[in-house]
Motif scaffolding. Structure first.
Motif, PDB file in Angstrom:
ATOM      1  N   HIS A 174      11.266 -18.487   3.609  1.00 31.67           N
ATOM      2  CA  HIS A 174      12.275 -18.488   2.545  1.00 31.67           C
ATOM      3  C   HIS A 174      12.111 -19.621   1.544  1.00 31.67           C
ATOM      4  N   ILE A 175      11.381 -20.667   1.972  1.00 28.83           N
ATOM      5  CA  ILE A 175      11.336 -21.891   1.165  1.00 28.83           C
ATOM      6  C   ILE A 175       9.897 -22.297   0.889  1.00 28.83           C
ATOM      7  N   ILE A 218       6.875 -24.107   3.224  1.00 26.45           N
ATOM      8  CA  ILE A 218       7.029 -25.234   4.150  1.00 26.45           C
ATOM      9  C   ILE A 218       6.941 -24.696   5.578  1.00 26.45           C
ATOM     10  N   ILE A 242      13.011 -19.423  -2.456  1.00 25.03           N
ATOM     11  CA  ILE A 242      13.337 -20.457  -3.436  1.00 25.03           C
ATOM     12  C   ILE A 242      12.283 -21.550  -3.335  1.00 25.03           C
ATOM     13  N   VAL A 262      11.064 -25.550  -4.254  1.00 28.55           N
ATOM     14  CA  VAL A 262      11.456 -26.902  -4.629  1.00 28.55           C
ATOM     15  C   VAL A 262      10.309 -27.491  -5.448  1.00 28.55           C
TER      16      VAL A 262
END
Lengths: 249, 249
Positions: free
Chosen positions: A12-13, A56, A114, A116
């Protein structure tokens, strides 16, 4: 960095790094080639570029992930790296090429990821690049066209964050070799701010920077008259920077 | 804000808002009561506080989620709101009380949630608070003890971001009523920076702010000699702020 990391990917990240480099003339960005080929014929379906990024790991914090991705790419460990924003628009992966690419990678193009955003500052010529068998290269920032996913938006946002930071902290030195000339330093400011600066005013500003140390040493092997070299002292900067009472409102 | 949002919750991503308010004396933070009771006996198992936050919806961008959460809480729409960092440590939800709370809410305490931190600035007395049947209240920032999850870390990080911002932009006005005195403005700077400022130096700085407009009007209903009132003009600030050539390196 974390000591032990199990390598289960968090779907998800992700982390995307905008890697800025400077080559005495241009502000450059490190991009990764994204070429999708038809498996049987090797016919190229499309070809464009992405920022450097990845998912990640489940047991990994964000900064560790960003450092890992940079390390995989450059072999460097102490890179200037800063988180600047998060990109989460529900449609951020939904351009036709992005969907094709994700499907080809065995991923669900409808699932939400999403990202970062980090920016990194590297003196371009210090780096040997490798990235998991894919082509990576530096591109002058003003020559970059449409990137994959929402990566133009991430790039623009990183440039704004870098500009703001540069006007408030002496971070331009991160883009220069350890010893540099004042012309190189001025050029760093000019390429980041996207403007030309008056040489006399710049030198006046610079003469007030106590953390900029002149060396008893000049450039070597240049065609023009060799200029004096300087180093940046983080220690003196930390000691002499404005304290909070001296606020500029 | 997004126009239409389907309310399916994204279980992996949340938004936490550090809401700063100012009441003429203190910098306050809005906290939500987290009380876990035994179902049969109503015996209180523990009682502590969280920041205001919630999961984002699947079809919602982050800023929209942050605005929605603030609107649910305060009924206000045009609040100063800024994303400042992401919190993703793999152990961020793993204190014993946090695990108990999550289990009680029907959630898997081992599942990973990353949270995007925002800070909001509100003139405290403008707000009537409601939050889904839970108690919310303002607490002076220097009286806040151990919060739920990693919320102390989020709070500290928000305060640092607010301090940096305040030293670079006139955002203190967001914490004041439309018309304010110079003493109130000085107090805003003092409580955010955590220090006392010399009144004469402060007035000298303030006299150079062209965007601070003196009114032909004084305080009413105060015990002491009424002071002159001022308003902040964002329009004049935008017109007169430093341009990039005037960089302070």
């Amino acid at each position: 960095m974390a000591n032990i990391v199990t390598n289960i990917i968090n779907p998800h990240i992700s982390v995307d790094c905008v890697i800025f480099g400077f080559d005495d003339d241009n502000l450059n960005i490190l991009l990764v080639d994204r070429t999708l080929k038809e498996k049987k014929t090797d016919h190229i379906i499309f070809n464009d570029f992405t920022l450097t990024g990845n998912h990640i790991y489940e047991k990994e914090d964000l900064n560790d992930a960003a450092h890992r991705i940079l390390y995989d790419l450059t072999g460097l460990k102490n890179i200037y790296l800063e988180q600047f924003s998060v990109f989460a628009h529900p449609e951020r992966l939904s351009k036709p090429n992005d969907k094709l690419w994700l499907i080809n990678q065995g991923k669900d193009p409808e699932s939400r990821i999403i990202s970062v955003g980090y920016f990194a500052l590297i003196a371009t010529n210090n780096v040997t690049l490798e990235w998991k068998g894919r082509n990576v290269d530096w591109f002058p920032i003003n020559k970059i066209k449409e990137l994959a996913f929402d990566h133009n938006q991430i790039l623009n946002s990183a440039l704004k964050a870098l500009q703001t930071k540069l006007l408030n902290e002496p971070i331009g030195f991160e883009l220069l070799p350890e010893k540099f000339t004042l012309s190189q330093l001025q050029k760093v400011y000019e390429v980041i701010l996207g403007t030309s600066l008056d040489k006399r005013n710049f030198r006046k500003k610079v003469s007030r920077m106590k953390y900029l140390i002149p060396l008893n040493e000049k450039q070597k092997g240049v065609a023009h008259k060799p200029a004096q070299l300087f180093v940046f002292s983080r220690e003196i900067y930390e000691k002499t920077k404005r304290n909070v009472f001296d606020f500029s409102i």
